[in-house]
Design an enzyme around this catalytic site. Sequence first.
Site, short mmCIF file in Angstrom:
data_model
loop_
_atom_site.label_atom_id
_atom_site.label_comp_id
_atom_site.label_asym_id
_atom_site.label_seq_id
_atom_site.Cartn_x
_atom_site.Cartn_y
_atom_site.Cartn_z
N GLY A 190 27.55 29.44 29.28
CA GLY A 190 28.36 29.91 28.16
C GLY A 190 28.97 31.26 28.47
N GLY A 228 31.25 34.67 26.52
CA GLY A 228 31.71 35.25 25.27
C GLY A 228 32.21 36.65 25.53
N GLY A 229 32.57 37.36 24.45
CA GLY A 229 33.05 38.72 24.58
C GLY A 229 32.01 39.62 25.22
N PHE A 230 30.75 39.26 25.05
CA PHE A 230 29.65 40.09 25.54
C PHE A 230 29.42 39.92 27.03
CE2 PHE A 230 28.42 36.00 23.96
CZ PHE A 230 27.79 35.46 25.07
N GLY A 231 29.79 38.77 27.57
CA GLY A 231 29.49 38.48 28.96
C GLY A 231 29.14 37.00 29.12
N LYS A 232 28.20 36.72 30.02
CA LYS A 232 27.91 35.31 30.32
C LYS A 232 26.49 34.92 29.91
CE LYS A 232 31.04 35.19 34.23
NZ LYS A 232 31.14 35.32 35.68
N VAL A 233 26.32 33.64 29.65
CA VAL A 233 24.98 33.10 29.40
C VAL A 233 24.65 32.15 30.55
CG1 VAL A 233 23.50 31.82 27.81
CG2 VAL A 233 25.38 33.20 26.91
N LYS A 246 21.15 35.78 28.59
CA LYS A 246 22.43 36.34 28.16
C LYS A 246 22.56 37.72 28.78
CE LYS A 246 24.32 37.39 23.59
NZ LYS A 246 24.14 37.01 22.19
N ASP A 291 27.20 36.65 10.79
CA ASP A 291 28.07 35.94 11.73
C ASP A 291 27.69 34.47 11.79
OD1 ASP A 291 30.25 35.82 13.36
OD2 ASP A 291 29.24 36.62 15.14
#
Length: 826
Positions: free
Chosen positions: A491, A493-498, A513, A609
């Site tokens: 996965g 996202g804005g935060f980085g990768k999973v 994460k 959220d």
Amino acid sequence: MLAFSLPFFSVLLLFTTTAQPYNATDRFFLDCGSSSTTSDHPRWNSDQNSNSVPSNIITTSFPSTPFQPDPSVSGILPYTSARIFNASSFTYTFPVYQGPKFLRLHFCPATYSDLNPEQSLFTVTSNGFTLLTNFSAFLTAFYLNRKSFVKEFVIYVTDAQILNVTFTPSPNSYAFINGIEIVSMPESLYFSGGSLKYVGQNTGPVIDSKAALENIYRLNMGGGYISGTDDTGMYRSWEQDTGYIHGAAIGWTPVYDPKKPIIYTMETPDYTAPELVYRTQRSMGNQSDRYNLTWILPVDSGFFYKLRLHFCNIISQYTERGQVVFKIFINNQTADEEIDLFHLSRDSGYPVYKDYLVFIDDPDGRRGKQDLWVAMHPNPNSEKYRDAYLNGLEAFKLSMDSSLASPNPEYSREYPQPRAASPVIQNTKKTMAYGPVIGGVGGGLVLLTVLVLVVFLRSRVESLPLGRCRRFSLKEMKVATCEFDDRCVIGKGGFGKVYKGYIDNAKTVVAIKRLNSASKQGFREFRAEIGFLSKLRHVQLVSLIGYCDDEGEMILVYDYMPNGTLRENLYKNNNPPLSWKRRLHICIGAAKGLQYLHTGANRAIIHRDVKSTNILLDKNWVAKLSDFGLSKLGPKDRTQNHVSTMVKGTIGYLDPEYYRRKQLTEKSDVYSFGVVLLEVLCARPVINLGLPDEEVSLAELGKSCYRKGTLHQIIDLNLSGEIAPRCLMKFGEVAYSCLKEEGIARPTMDDVIWGLEFALQLQEHAEKSGGMVGEAMLEYQQLSFIMQAEPATTDEHALLGSTGMAKRHDTSSTDTFTEISQLTGR
Ligand SMILES: *[C@@H]1O[C@H](CO)[C@@H](O)[C@H](O)[C@H]1NC(C)=O
Ligand SMILES: *[C@@H]1O[C@H](CO)[C@@H](O)[C@H](O)[C@H]1NC(C)=O
Ligand SMILES: *[C@@H]1O[C@H](CO)[C@@H](O)[C@H](O)[C@H]1NC(C)=O
Ligand SMILES: *[C@@H]1O[C@H](CO)[C@@H](O)[C@H](O)[C@H]1NC(C)=O
Ligand SMILES: *[C@@H]1O[C@H](CO)[C@@H](O)[C@H](O)[C@H]1NC(C)=O
Ligand SMILES: *[C@@H]1O[C@H](CO)[C@@H](O)[C@H](O)[C@H]1NC(C)=O
Ligand SMILES: *[C@@H]1O[C@H](CO)[C@@H](O)[C@H](O)[C@H]1NC(C)=O
């Protein structure tokens, strides 16, 4: 035939000699499926032209090579080829002497000749013993997290002097084998009546020629891996013990003075185990009174196990009897009250082993995995030193009714709940489940016990420190994800990768994460997530296993959720569509998670959220709320009902009232949850429906359709005909009420759960009474028409009940970090 052991008076000789390996009388190393020309390896021989295969080998099997072999096995014999059996049984026959033999089956599940490795299921029998049934090498490799593995059995060959191994594919399946190894062993190595002690029972099975064994573990305590070629002539390999030690108390690992000899004896002949096993050990060190040195070994339940513990004193301070005496526990039962190496042997450097037999109960009859505990502790009578130590361990499964087979491991195992603190809910349930069973004996007592347990468990959860979850090193994280290899990414996202990763010696699958250093969602969210999740345990919330903050990294480690997010199950076409009932169960589950957040602690937690991406699905499709990075504590005082804060959340799910007033309440989550309900029903993106000139949110569309009685027109096509009209009615009603403009008019999560459960009942009722599909939509329209005719208050309150809490007060914004500690009280 056997390597001889030296009597005591010739000890001096050994100062210059190393242990004489056993010279195996029988040895076969068949490299299955390899052609005779390539197999000129000193150890492995091609099976094709050997005498061990039947004459009809060409018609009953075919050789193959793995398609795209993993680098870790490529070029390594016997994994470069396999023999495939897709038609009928296939038997290898080996002429051997009478006596016990190692039979090692080498497997490397891969794609052979376009065959799906997951579809290979087969049975292996040998000399009347069933070794494996319905066996999946694919699942086994997955469980072990290895590309190849060896199954080692011990079969006692009687005077027929034949060892045969038969592979039988399951119906519509195929069998395969990469290598077969047969090595003889000294008669008395494992089959002597010797010093076998029964643990937890007075008698047990005798280990004689009528039993077959399977080696499950062979560990070199405190030392390194010992390969088959470094064994004492029998090609046994010895694994490191580090992955099996329970907890952080791992003691220390003394090493024997290399100039001093290991002295084998009549009782412990030189073939017993290599010197390397005895030259290292794990001992408790000077904190020994505080803990038990414990190894945890997962084993198949419903079998007897023989454990062989290898000891050798190698610590120079310990020199005589009585100085160091220790206890051994197996599965929490005392297996040996007093072990004193100077009582069991002459001196330092003299190896000794002790055998124990223990039964692993199978309470639920499923023959699943259970943990076998092996622990040691100093005996209080130990005169001079408080210590305990172990040099090696072998564990064997014993055949029951001539079988050693157990079910395949499950495809994706859930992370076992942290041992220190199991979730309150789950424990309560478990305890309750035993209630009825023992209820007849003394219901009152049971109830009391349950209550005490619940209180105890709760108090334990309450008193947990903030940093309760595990802290991982960066190195562990790198090992878990193959250096953050992009192939492990599940996965982004804005935060980085999973990443999908493997921890605890590759036994546990986790989601990792990793915050991108350039991420805008930074440190605060990271801390908030740890702060909330380390405190919260609920079946409907994703579990945080730990984190890593080495070298400025921000990494969170969670339970791995094999079924991914709700969103990808709704929108991605490559996932089979979720059934309507499954969707209802998921909604109810997620609602329960939110209810727990809102009311489970003495201060509400507002998720902020809620969306389909943050609802994860475990292997049983149980919904788990995730991503607490934006979560916020509710007001300190429950009579106040909001906190003022900057608006955060996701467009399309955001509560319009919160957006306008900047005041956050639990009802903002309820709004977002209403959007999720519409997504579940319609499987459309929450905004931008793609209509040419229109940009409309799913919430607005859903509400408008609901009011017009046309909700059925926007239902996910995958669900056509599946939803009972009355169920749709109720479901629509719940979603609609969640999406009311004013928070105060929206239901609480309690009410939402109630409404969804009612919808589920309506669905089940309709399915039972049949005939739900036919004129379904017509009925829906009629129903919704009736409903529209009724006054609005009925629509709002009949189902949903009182929504409570009307007062509004302003409070200043609360800070997650300082106030998180007040969360724990319930
Ligand atoms: C092992 O035994 C075989 C025959 O049984 C013999 O030829 C060989 O020399 C022996 N090897 C050693 C090292 O004793
Ligand atoms: C077994 O596999 C071979 C080669 O792929 C194929 O020709 C044969 O039809 C298969 N037999 C059965 C019973 O599936
Ligand atoms: C395998 O060996 C057992 C015992 O030696 C014998 O009873 C059995 O018939 C053999 N099976 C085959 C298929 O050769
Ligand atoms: C325990 O052993 C360690 C390392 O050998 C040593 O540093 C420490 O002082 C010892 N503690 C006690 C209480 O003896
Ligand atoms: C042994 O005790 C521990 C707690 O002390 C428990 O968690 C574990 O399940 C027990 N093991 C067995 C096999 O009973
Ligand atoms: C060690 O294990 C035994 C058996 O499980 C248990 O009775 C004992 O309390 C444990 N001791 C410590 C210090 O954990
Ligand atoms: C065989 O094993 C597979 C994989 O574990 C399982 O799904 C299947 O139910 C098993 N079949 C039987 C007959 O036990």
